[in-house]
Design a protein around this motif. Structure first.
Motif, PDB file in Angstrom:
ATOM      1  N   CYS A   1       6.728  24.399  23.023  1.00 20.75           N
ATOM      2  CA  CYS A   1       8.177  24.228  23.181  1.00 20.75           C
ATOM      3  C   CYS A   1       8.570  23.950  24.629  1.00 20.75           C
ATOM      4  O   CYS A   1       9.689  24.247  25.045  1.00 20.75           O
ATOM      5  CB  CYS A   1       8.914  25.472  22.666  1.00 20.75           C
ATOM      6  N   LEU A   2       7.659  23.381  25.403  1.00 21.39           N
ATOM      7  CA  LEU A   2       7.923  23.137  26.822  1.00 21.39           C
ATOM      8  C   LEU A   2       8.585  21.785  27.092  1.00 21.39           C
ATOM      9  O   LEU A   2       8.927  21.480  28.233  1.00 21.39           O
ATOM     10  CB  LEU A   2       6.626  23.238  27.627  1.00 21.39           C
ATOM     11  N   SER A   3       8.746  20.976  26.052  1.00 20.73           N
ATOM     12  CA  SER A   3       9.378  19.675  26.237  1.00 20.73           C
ATOM     13  C   SER A   3      10.801  19.831  26.776  1.00 20.73           C
ATOM     14  O   SER A   3      11.603  20.588  26.239  1.00 20.73           O
ATOM     15  CB  SER A   3       9.412  18.922  24.906  1.00 20.73           C
ATOM     16  N   MET A   4      11.081  19.122  27.879  1.00 26.97           N
ATOM     17  CA  MET A   4      12.385  19.124  28.541  1.00 26.97           C
ATOM     18  C   MET A   4      12.806  20.517  29.021  1.00 26.97           C
ATOM     19  O   MET A   4      13.991  20.789  29.223  1.00 26.97           O
ATOM     20  CB  MET A   4      13.460  18.537  27.623  1.00 26.97           C
ATOM     21  N   THR A   5      11.832  21.389  29.200  1.00 28.52           N
ATOM     22  CA  THR A   5      12.086  22.722  29.751  1.00 28.52           C
ATOM     23  C   THR A   5      11.865  22.682  31.259  1.00 28.52           C
ATOM     24  O   THR A   5      10.778  22.296  31.702  1.00 28.52           O
ATOM     25  CB  THR A   5      11.133  23.766  29.132  1.00 28.52           C
ATOM     26  N   PRO A   6      12.840  23.036  32.069  1.00 25.15           N
ATOM     27  CA  PRO A   6      12.630  23.061  33.523  1.00 25.15           C
ATOM     28  C   PRO A   6      11.476  24.005  33.877  1.00 25.15           C
ATOM     29  O   PRO A   6      11.470  25.169  33.465  1.00 25.15           O
ATOM     30  CB  PRO A   6      13.963  23.571  34.066  1.00 25.15           C
TER      31      PRO A   6
ATOM     32  N   LYS B   1      12.749  28.416  22.982  1.00 28.27           N
ATOM     33  CA  LYS B   1      12.385  28.353  24.391  1.00 28.27           C
ATOM     34  C   LYS B   1      11.225  29.311  24.663  1.00 28.27           C
ATOM     35  O   LYS B   1      10.984  30.237  23.881  1.00 28.27           O
ATOM     36  CB  LYS B   1      13.586  28.708  25.278  1.00 28.27           C
ATOM     37  N   PRO B   2      10.480  29.119  25.749  1.00 30.54           N
ATOM     38  CA  PRO B   2       9.364  30.002  26.091  1.00 30.54           C
ATOM     39  C   PRO B   2       9.842  31.448  26.253  1.00 30.54           C
ATOM     40  O   PRO B   2      10.948  31.693  26.749  1.00 30.54           O
ATOM     41  CB  PRO B   2       8.856  29.437  27.417  1.00 30.54           C
ATOM     42  N   THR B   3       8.964  32.389  25.841  1.00 29.48           N
ATOM     43  CA  THR B   3       9.338  33.801  25.863  1.00 29.48           C
ATOM     44  C   THR B   3       8.192  34.654  26.381  1.00 29.48           C
ATOM     45  O   THR B   3       7.034  34.456  25.995  1.00 29.48           O
ATOM     46  CB  THR B   3       9.700  34.277  24.436  1.00 29.48           C
ATOM     47  N   LEU B   4       8.505  35.604  27.248  1.00 27.54           N
ATOM     48  CA  LEU B   4       7.499  36.572  27.682  1.00 27.54           C
ATOM     49  C   LEU B   4       7.153  37.476  26.514  1.00 27.54           C
ATOM     50  O   LEU B   4       8.040  37.897  25.768  1.00 27.54           O
ATOM     51  CB  LEU B   4       8.034  37.420  28.834  1.00 27.54           C
ATOM     52  N   SER B   5       5.858  37.791  26.361  1.00 33.39           N
ATOM     53  CA  SER B   5       5.425  38.602  25.229  1.00 33.39           C
ATOM     54  C   SER B   5       4.562  39.770  25.675  1.00 33.39           C
ATOM     55  O   SER B   5       3.467  39.570  26.205  1.00 33.39           O
ATOM     56  CB  SER B   5       4.647  37.739  24.223  1.00 33.39           C
ATOM     57  N   GLU B   6       5.049  40.988  25.447  1.00 37.25           N
ATOM     58  CA  GLU B   6       4.261  42.177  25.730  1.00 37.25           C
ATOM     59  C   GLU B   6       3.163  42.347  24.682  1.00 37.25           C
ATOM     60  O   GLU B   6       2.074  42.823  24.973  1.00 37.25           O
ATOM     61  CB  GLU B   6       5.165  43.413  25.756  1.00 37.25           C
ATOM     62  N   THR B   7       3.453  41.946  23.451  1.00 36.10           N
ATOM     63  CA  THR B   7       2.479  42.070  22.363  1.00 36.10           C
ATOM     64  C   THR B   7       1.226  41.259  22.653  1.00 36.10           C
ATOM     65  O   THR B   7       0.091  41.722  22.453  1.00 36.10           O
ATOM     66  CB  THR B   7       3.091  41.600  21.031  1.00 36.10           C
TER      67      THR B   7
ATOM     68  N   ALA C   1      11.336  27.902  34.394  1.00 38.10           N
ATOM     69  CA  ALA C   1      12.302  28.331  35.415  1.00 38.10           C
ATOM     70  C   ALA C   1      13.121  29.534  34.959  1.00 38.10           C
ATOM     71  O   ALA C   1      13.455  30.413  35.756  1.00 38.10           O
ATOM     72  CB  ALA C   1      13.219  27.161  35.776  1.00 38.10           C
ATOM     73  N   ASP C   2      13.437  29.593  33.661  1.00 38.36           N
ATOM     74  CA  ASP C   2      14.235  30.707  33.139  1.00 38.36           C
ATOM     75  C   ASP C   2      13.490  32.037  33.214  1.00 38.36           C
ATOM     76  O   ASP C   2      14.120  33.104  33.119  1.00 38.36           O
ATOM     77  CB  ASP C   2      14.628  30.442  31.683  1.00 38.36           C
ATOM     78  N   LEU C   3      12.163  31.992  33.381  1.00 37.18           N
ATOM     79  CA  LEU C   3      11.362  33.217  33.405  1.00 37.18           C
ATOM     80  C   LEU C   3      10.880  33.569  34.809  1.00 37.18           C
ATOM     81  O   LEU C   3      10.082  34.485  34.979  1.00 37.18           O
ATOM     82  CB  LEU C   3      10.156  33.077  32.472  1.00 37.18           C
ATOM     83  N   LEU C   4      11.364  32.838  35.797  1.00 32.26           N
ATOM     84  CA  LEU C   4      10.920  33.092  37.171  1.00 32.26           C
ATOM     85  C   LEU C   4      11.253  34.508  37.643  1.00 32.26           C
ATOM     86  O   LEU C   4      10.423  35.171  38.274  1.00 32.26           O
ATOM     87  CB  LEU C   4      11.553  32.077  38.127  1.00 32.26           C
TER      88      LEU C   4
END
Length: 263
Positions: free
Chosen positions: A186-191, A115-121, A219-222
């Motif tokens: 990896c955004l397929s079928m990701t809200p 799933k999508p992930t926030l990255s500080e790097t 949506a999970d990273l809102l």
């Protein structure tokens, strides 16, 4: 010739691709977008109305500038065949905010991730690209009016253009993926929460509704990006209040889930 006739004629004259020219509605929408860039409401416009070249877009922009419909500070930027109309001052302001803070979040959407992930790097990589763009724009500061598109040359081949577009278009988040491994994501079928901003432009006696921004955030990273989104919204509202050409600013969010997302 009226101002309305001038920008429609400019689009028909310089932006034809093959035998096809832009329709009047598309010509109006394009000029409204350029106007928003000129007003500083958005830093750049990615030209995707048809397959016109960067040189054609430059001729179109020069025509608008010669007719005094937009300022001569705007320029055309060619990034590996992708054309943008840029407000250098607004882009520089956005980049300076990025370099001195965390105004833009970077989301890793590599195909290999679950799933999508926030990255500080990756924020460090974004800042490096931002500095390169800043140097590129400084190289044209002495020009009163650009005569040909500005190009990043071989340098932009190292950039993830999806990430760069997010930066240049003034989004509070930008996507990144390892293009050396795959251009899939990896955004397929990701809200996705899609934020759109639009305004009204009075032209030809009617109110023409035009989109200023459209971008998505998983949506999970809102919650994790809420600060970025809030600051972006406040900044847009402040800039909007400093002009009186466009009216009725509306910002809304919708939730979508798509089988595939092209970046």
């Amino acid at each position: 010739m009226s101002a309305q006739e001038l920008f429609v004629t400019a689009a028909h004259t310089f932006l034809s691709a093959g035998k096809k020219s832009l329709s009047i509605p598309k010509s109006l929408d394009l000029f409204a977008q350029v106007l928003a860039v000129d007003l500083g409401l958005k830093p750049s416009l990615l030209y995707d109305s048809n397959s016109a070249t960067a040189e054609q877009v430059q001729q179109y922009l020069s025509s608008l500038q010669s007719s005094q419909l937009v300022s001569k500070s705007l320029l055309t930027l060619d990034l590996n065949g992708n054309t943008l109309i840029v407000n250098p001052a607004t882009v520089r302001l956005n980049i300076e905010q990025l370099l001195h803070g965390d105004s833009v979040a970077v989301i890793d959407v590599c195909h290999s991730l679950e799933k999508p992930t926030l990255s500080e790097t990756l924020r460090g990589e974004l800042k490096t690209i931002a500095q390169d763009v800043l140097i590129l724009l400084r190289g044209c500061e002495h020009l009163r009016e650009a005569e040909k598109p500005l190009t990043a040359g071989d340098k932009c081949e190292e950039w993830n253009l999806c990430t760069v577009f997010g930066l240049l278009l003034g989004y509070p988040v930008t996507y990144w993926f390892d293009q050396n491994k795959s251009f899939e994501n990896c955004l397929s079928m990701t809200p996705l929460s899609v934020t759109t901003a639009s305004a009204t432009w009075q032209v030809m006696g009617e109110g023409h509704r035009c989109h200023l921004f459209s971008f998505s955030i998983p949506a999970d990273l809102l919650v994790d990006t809420q600060c970025n989104l809030k600051n972006w919204n406040v900044c847009l509202q402040e800039r909007f209040q400093q002009q009186n050409v466009l009216t009725d600013l509306t910002v809304c969010q919708t939730l979508v889930t798509l089988p595939s997302v092209c970046l």
